[in-house]
Design a protein around this motif. Structure first.
Motif, mmCIF file in Angstrom:
data_model
loop_
_atom_site.group_PDB
_atom_site.id
_atom_site.type_symbol
_atom_site.label_atom_id
_atom_site.label_comp_id
_atom_site.label_asym_id
_atom_site.label_seq_id
_atom_site.Cartn_x
_atom_site.Cartn_y
_atom_site.Cartn_z
ATOM 1 N N TRP A 1 28.342 58.402 71.165
ATOM 2 C CA TRP A 1 27.426 57.368 70.681
ATOM 3 C C TRP A 1 27.260 57.524 69.176
ATOM 4 O O TRP A 1 27.417 58.623 68.647
ATOM 5 C CB TRP A 1 26.058 57.548 71.320
ATOM 6 N N ASN A 2 26.846 56.438 68.508
ATOM 7 C CA ASN A 2 26.415 56.600 67.119
ATOM 8 C C ASN A 2 24.999 57.193 67.151
ATOM 9 O O ASN A 2 24.380 57.308 68.211
ATOM 10 C CB ASN A 2 26.509 55.288 66.335
ATOM 11 N N ALA A 3 24.490 57.578 65.981
ATOM 12 C CA ALA A 3 23.206 58.293 65.916
ATOM 13 C C ALA A 3 22.032 57.495 66.472
ATOM 14 O O ALA A 3 21.110 58.064 67.059
ATOM 15 C CB ALA A 3 22.912 58.719 64.480
ATOM 16 N N SER A 4 22.044 56.169 66.332
ATOM 17 C CA SER A 4 20.909 55.361 66.791
ATOM 18 C C SER A 4 21.014 54.962 68.262
ATOM 19 O O SER A 4 20.060 54.467 68.843
ATOM 20 C CB SER A 4 20.786 54.090 65.943
ATOM 21 N N GLY A 5 22.186 55.155 68.874
ATOM 22 C CA GLY A 5 22.378 54.755 70.266
ATOM 23 C C GLY A 5 22.662 53.273 70.435
ATOM 24 O O GLY A 5 22.651 52.765 71.544
ATOM 25 N N SER A 6 22.963 52.581 69.338
ATOM 26 C CA SER A 6 23.242 51.144 69.428
ATOM 27 C C SER A 6 24.728 50.848 69.603
ATOM 28 O O SER A 6 25.099 49.727 69.939
ATOM 29 C CB SER A 6 22.730 50.423 68.180
ATOM 30 N N GLN A 7 25.586 51.864 69.365
ATOM 31 C CA GLN A 7 27.027 51.675 69.491
ATOM 32 C C GLN A 7 27.626 52.808 70.315
ATOM 33 O O GLN A 7 27.260 53.971 70.159
ATOM 34 C CB GLN A 7 27.692 51.631 68.120
ATOM 35 N N LEU A 8 28.575 52.437 71.167
ATOM 36 C CA LEU A 8 29.270 53.390 72.021
ATOM 37 C C LEU A 8 30.696 53.537 71.519
ATOM 38 O O LEU A 8 31.358 52.533 71.230
ATOM 39 C CB LEU A 8 29.266 52.881 73.465
ATOM 40 N N LEU A 9 31.162 54.768 71.396
ATOM 41 C CA LEU A 9 32.544 55.030 71.014
ATOM 42 C C LEU A 9 33.362 55.182 72.283
ATOM 43 O O LEU A 9 32.967 55.907 73.208
ATOM 44 C CB LEU A 9 32.649 56.291 70.164
ATOM 45 N N ILE A 10 34.510 54.506 72.319
ATOM 46 C CA ILE A 10 35.340 54.462 73.519
ATOM 47 C C ILE A 10 36.785 54.761 73.154
ATOM 48 O O ILE A 10 37.309 54.181 72.193
ATOM 49 C CB ILE A 10 35.259 53.066 74.184
ATOM 50 N N ALA A 11 37.432 55.654 73.899
ATOM 51 C CA ALA A 11 38.873 55.867 73.774
ATOM 52 C C ALA A 11 39.531 54.853 74.703
ATOM 53 O O ALA A 11 39.233 54.818 75.901
ATOM 54 C CB ALA A 11 39.239 57.291 74.166
ATOM 55 N N SER A 12 40.401 54.019 74.158
ATOM 56 C CA SER A 12 41.068 52.981 74.938
ATOM 57 C C SER A 12 42.576 53.135 74.820
ATOM 58 O O SER A 12 43.088 53.323 73.717
ATOM 59 C CB SER A 12 40.679 51.586 74.438
ATOM 60 N N GLY A 13 43.260 53.050 75.958
ATOM 61 C CA GLY A 13 44.711 53.120 75.905
ATOM 62 C C GLY A 13 45.325 53.603 77.194
ATOM 63 O O GLY A 13 44.661 53.769 78.214
ATOM 64 N N ALA A 14 46.629 53.834 77.117
ATOM 65 C CA ALA A 14 47.410 54.361 78.234
ATOM 66 C C ALA A 14 48.672 54.978 77.653
ATOM 67 O O ALA A 14 49.170 54.522 76.619
ATOM 68 C CB ALA A 14 47.758 53.262 79.233
ATOM 69 N N GLY A 15 49.198 56.009 78.313
ATOM 70 C CA GLY A 15 50.409 56.657 77.813
ATOM 71 C C GLY A 15 50.181 57.207 76.419
ATOM 72 O O GLY A 15 49.195 57.867 76.147
ATOM 73 N N ALA A 16 51.089 56.886 75.494
ATOM 74 C CA ALA A 16 50.989 57.375 74.121
ATOM 75 C C ALA A 16 50.198 56.437 73.219
ATOM 76 O O ALA A 16 49.986 56.725 72.056
ATOM 77 C CB ALA A 16 52.395 57.583 73.543
ATOM 78 N N GLY A 17 49.761 55.285 73.730
ATOM 79 C CA GLY A 17 49.095 54.288 72.899
ATOM 80 C C GLY A 17 47.586 54.267 73.047
ATOM 81 O O GLY A 17 47.040 53.407 73.726
ATOM 82 N N TRP A 18 46.885 55.201 72.409
ATOM 83 C CA TRP A 18 45.433 55.272 72.476
ATOM 84 C C TRP A 18 44.812 54.940 71.127
ATOM 85 O O TRP A 18 45.407 55.177 70.080
ATOM 86 C CB TRP A 18 44.987 56.672 72.904
ATOM 87 N N ARG A 19 43.608 54.415 71.159
ATOM 88 C CA ARG A 19 42.858 54.152 69.929
ATOM 89 C C ARG A 19 41.376 54.400 70.218
ATOM 90 O O ARG A 19 40.952 54.401 71.367
ATOM 91 C CB ARG A 19 43.100 52.741 69.422
ATOM 92 N N ILE A 20 40.598 54.570 69.151
ATOM 93 C CA ILE A 20 39.151 54.745 69.276
ATOM 94 C C ILE A 20 38.501 53.423 68.881
ATOM 95 O O ILE A 20 38.802 52.856 67.835
ATOM 96 C CB ILE A 20 38.627 55.879 68.365
ATOM 97 N N ARG A 21 37.612 52.947 69.743
ATOM 98 C CA ARG A 21 36.919 51.685 69.492
ATOM 99 C C ARG A 21 35.415 51.933 69.419
ATOM 100 O O ARG A 21 34.900 52.846 70.037
ATOM 101 C CB ARG A 21 37.224 50.680 70.607
ATOM 102 N N ARG A 22 34.749 51.087 68.675
ATOM 103 C CA ARG A 22 33.295 51.114 68.558
ATOM 104 C C ARG A 22 32.790 49.836 69.221
ATOM 105 O O ARG A 22 33.199 48.730 68.856
ATOM 106 C CB ARG A 22 32.891 51.170 67.096
ATOM 107 N N HIS A 23 31.893 49.984 70.203
ATOM 108 C CA HIS A 23 31.329 48.817 70.897
ATOM 109 C C HIS A 23 29.849 48.714 70.543
ATOM 110 O O HIS A 23 29.073 49.635 70.802
ATOM 111 C CB HIS A 23 31.498 48.938 72.411
ATOM 112 N N ASP A 24 29.471 47.585 69.948
ATOM 113 C CA ASP A 24 28.084 47.336 69.590
ATOM 114 C C ASP A 24 27.362 46.776 70.814
ATOM 115 O O ASP A 24 27.722 45.709 71.319
ATOM 116 C CB ASP A 24 28.002 46.356 68.420
ATOM 117 N N LEU A 25 26.353 47.489 71.319
ATOM 118 C CA LEU A 25 25.657 47.058 72.532
ATOM 119 C C LEU A 25 24.792 45.827 72.298
ATOM 120 O O LEU A 25 24.529 45.077 73.231
ATOM 121 C CB LEU A 25 24.809 48.202 73.093
ATOM 122 N N ARG A 26 24.351 45.613 71.075
ATOM 123 C CA ARG A 26 23.519 44.435 70.785
ATOM 124 C C ARG A 26 24.352 43.161 70.749
ATOM 125 O O ARG A 26 23.993 42.150 71.353
ATOM 126 C CB ARG A 26 22.789 44.617 69.467
#
Length: 189
Positions: free
Chosen positions: A156-181
């Protein structure tokens, strides 16, 4: 148990255990190890000393995550028949089921820094999906993402308003930030 099925039997894998290392004797008897699994949640000091069980049941309890204030523990348990997220107080008492997924593999509960939400992953027949649920239960919110790849909450980010997510499969992964608001996601890496 005799090879033909007759004779005494003390282990039945249909009763919750598994049979391993089967051997057949010269007299036609089957011998095997009966293994039943029951994981519990333990607390210990950082050096490993003082280990003691905190959450125990006759079913698997795993993936413990203490709340930011240390007052509660989120964990996954199959005590209700399928994996679900439960919350107990810090001593392990008062366990309450907060989810009703009824079937998929669940894991990785992560408390929001401010404490009211828990992120987790659920994996049914395909890829893992990220969800957020209130610590006191309610309808879990699926975090939208592309189909055909895993979405695993990692922080999570410090305020809890955004969730960090690892998205992908196999060798193709990325880090995404999801804004809950806003409900919008963007790539970080």
């Amino acid at each position: 148990t005799a090879i033909d099925g007759g004779g005494p039997s003390s282990a039945n894998p249909a009763e919750g255990g598994d049979l391993f290392n089967p051997n057949i004797s010269a007299t036609g008897r089957l011998a095997a190890e009966a293994v039943e699994r029951d994981s519990d949640i333990w607390r210990a000091k950082i050096d490993g000393s003082g280990a003691a069980p905190v959450i125990r049941s006759t079913f698997d309890d795993y993936d413990a995550a203490p709340s930011p204030d240390g007052a509660r523990i989120a964990f996954v348990s199959v005590r209700s028949g399928t994996p679900e997220v439960w919350v107990a107080n810090s001593t392990g008492d008062g366990a309450t089921r907060i989810s009703s997924f009824r079937g998929p593999e669940l894991g990785g509960p992560l408390w929001s820094p401010d404490g009211p939400r828990i992120a987790l992953r659920a994996r049914g027949k395909g890829f893992a999906e990220a969800y957020v649920i209130g610590f006191d239960g309610g309808q879990p919110m699926r975090i939208a993402g592309a189909r055909g790849v895993h979405h695993v909450p990692i922080g999570w980010n410090a305020s809890g308003s955004q969730l960090l997510i690892a998205s992908g499969a196999g060798a193709g992964w990325r880090i995404r930030r999801h804004d809950l608001r806003s409900g919008r996601s963007s790539d970080i890496v």
